[in-house]
Design a protein around this motif. Structure first.
Motif, short mmCIF file in Angstrom:
data_model
loop_
_atom_site.label_atom_id
_atom_site.label_comp_id
_atom_site.label_asym_id
_atom_site.label_seq_id
_atom_site.Cartn_x
_atom_site.Cartn_y
_atom_site.Cartn_z
N SER A 102 -6.82 -65.20 96.07
CA SER A 102 -7.63 -63.75 95.91
C SER A 102 -6.82 -62.73 96.32
O SER A 102 -7.04 -61.49 96.26
CB SER A 102 -9.13 -63.73 96.71
N HIS A 103 -5.66 -62.96 96.94
CA HIS A 103 -4.62 -61.86 97.60
C HIS A 103 -3.69 -61.55 96.63
O HIS A 103 -2.93 -62.41 95.87
CB HIS A 103 -3.76 -62.53 98.89
N GLU A 104 -3.29 -60.33 96.55
CA GLU A 104 -2.30 -59.75 95.88
C GLU A 104 -0.94 -60.13 96.11
O GLU A 104 -0.63 -60.31 97.35
CB GLU A 104 -2.69 -58.21 95.77
N GLY A 105 -0.07 -60.15 95.26
CA GLY A 105 1.23 -60.54 95.26
C GLY A 105 1.54 -62.11 95.50
O GLY A 105 2.80 -62.14 95.82
N GLU A 127 1.45 -59.91 102.32
CA GLU A 127 1.25 -58.28 102.42
C GLU A 127 2.63 -57.88 102.64
O GLU A 127 3.07 -56.92 101.88
CB GLU A 127 0.37 -58.08 103.05
N ASP A 152 5.47 -58.64 100.07
CA ASP A 152 5.06 -57.94 98.87
C ASP A 152 5.22 -56.41 98.76
O ASP A 152 6.12 -55.76 98.00
CB ASP A 152 3.78 -57.93 98.59
#
Length: 257
Positions: free
Chosen positions: A35-38, A245, A248
């Protein structure tokens, strides 16, 4: 920079390792990380599960290691990784290279990883069966990352150049070398070798300097030709890793120029 053949984007890929003592825990982590971006690739480190299987054997409460029960548990847990739709690299890290898997069990464990048919598997260059495992993965249609880890020091520029060349000729799809620096000169040695290898060889390369000194390579090695870096969502798998995070953010800044 040559992109990873199993990553969805032509960027320095962010690979997030997942370590757990049970398949169910690994599956839950995979769903949470997805579910985490990048995040471009999940790395499922199954060597902790090898230890659990060995402990169960000694206690007499499971079938022989490599038997149907262990394989079925592995396959069931991998189903959660597949459902994330994020490519999964399955890795068995041996005790000889900083992991949990006893060397005598390494080959069986990698064979079990190949049987899952993930996007890719890691094969340690230093193992006796590495050539056969690379060929087995190729026959199964599974990409390979051939890896080598120097936990004590950073080899010389010449040694790194030779290692990259030998590994690039192994038939693997990606070459990864990680070293332990003791000075910023060591970090520069690793980055220089990575840059030369990325130009000299057809396959993508990954170069990492571990520990606190090597943190800069987690952020900007892509500028030196490294096709990927390893970052954390939660617990990490190696010293010096930064969060996905953070990586990214820096990646996006560098890509924008």
């Amino acid at each position: 920079m040559k992109p990873l053949p199993f990553a969805p984007r032509a960027l320095p890929a962010i690979i997030v390792p997942i370590l757990a003592r049970t398949g169910d825990d690994a599956a839950r982590q995979a769903i949470a990380v997805s579910s985490h971006e990048g995040v471009d690739v999940l790395e499922w480190r199954i060597d902790p599960l090898v230890v659990e299987a060995a402990d169960s054997e000694q206690a007499g409460v499971s079938e022989q290691y490599g038997g149907s029960a262990w394989d079925a548990d592995l396959a069931r847990s991998y189903g959660a990784f597949a459902r994330t739709r994020i490519p999964t690299l399955v890795t068995v890290r041996s005790e000889a290279e900083g992991g949990h898997c006893p060397v005598e069990r390494y080959t069986e464990a990698v064979e079990a990883a190949i049987a899952l048919r993930p996007a890719a598997v890691d094969v340690e260059m230093g193992r006796e069966e590495s050539a056969r495992l690379l060929e087995a993965a190729k026959e199964a249609g599974v990409a390979t990352v051939v890896s080598a880890h120097s936990w004590e020091a950073t080899p010389s520029s010449q040694q790194l150049d030779t290692a990259f060349a030998v590994m690039a000729s192994s038939g693997a799809d990606v070459v990864k070398i990680a070293v332990m620096p003791h000075s910023m000169e060591d970090v520069l040695t690793l980055l220089g070798a990575t840059a030369r290898a990325s130009q000299a060889h057809e396959v993508p390369v990954i170069g990492i300097a571990m520990g606190e000194l090597g943190r800069v390579t987690r952020l900007c090695a892509g500028e030196f030709g490294s096709a990927a870096t390893f970052a954390t969502v939660g617990a990490g798998s190696a010293p010096g890793q930064m969060t996905a995070e953070q990586v990214d953010l820096v990646r996006s800044i560098l890509l924008r120029g």
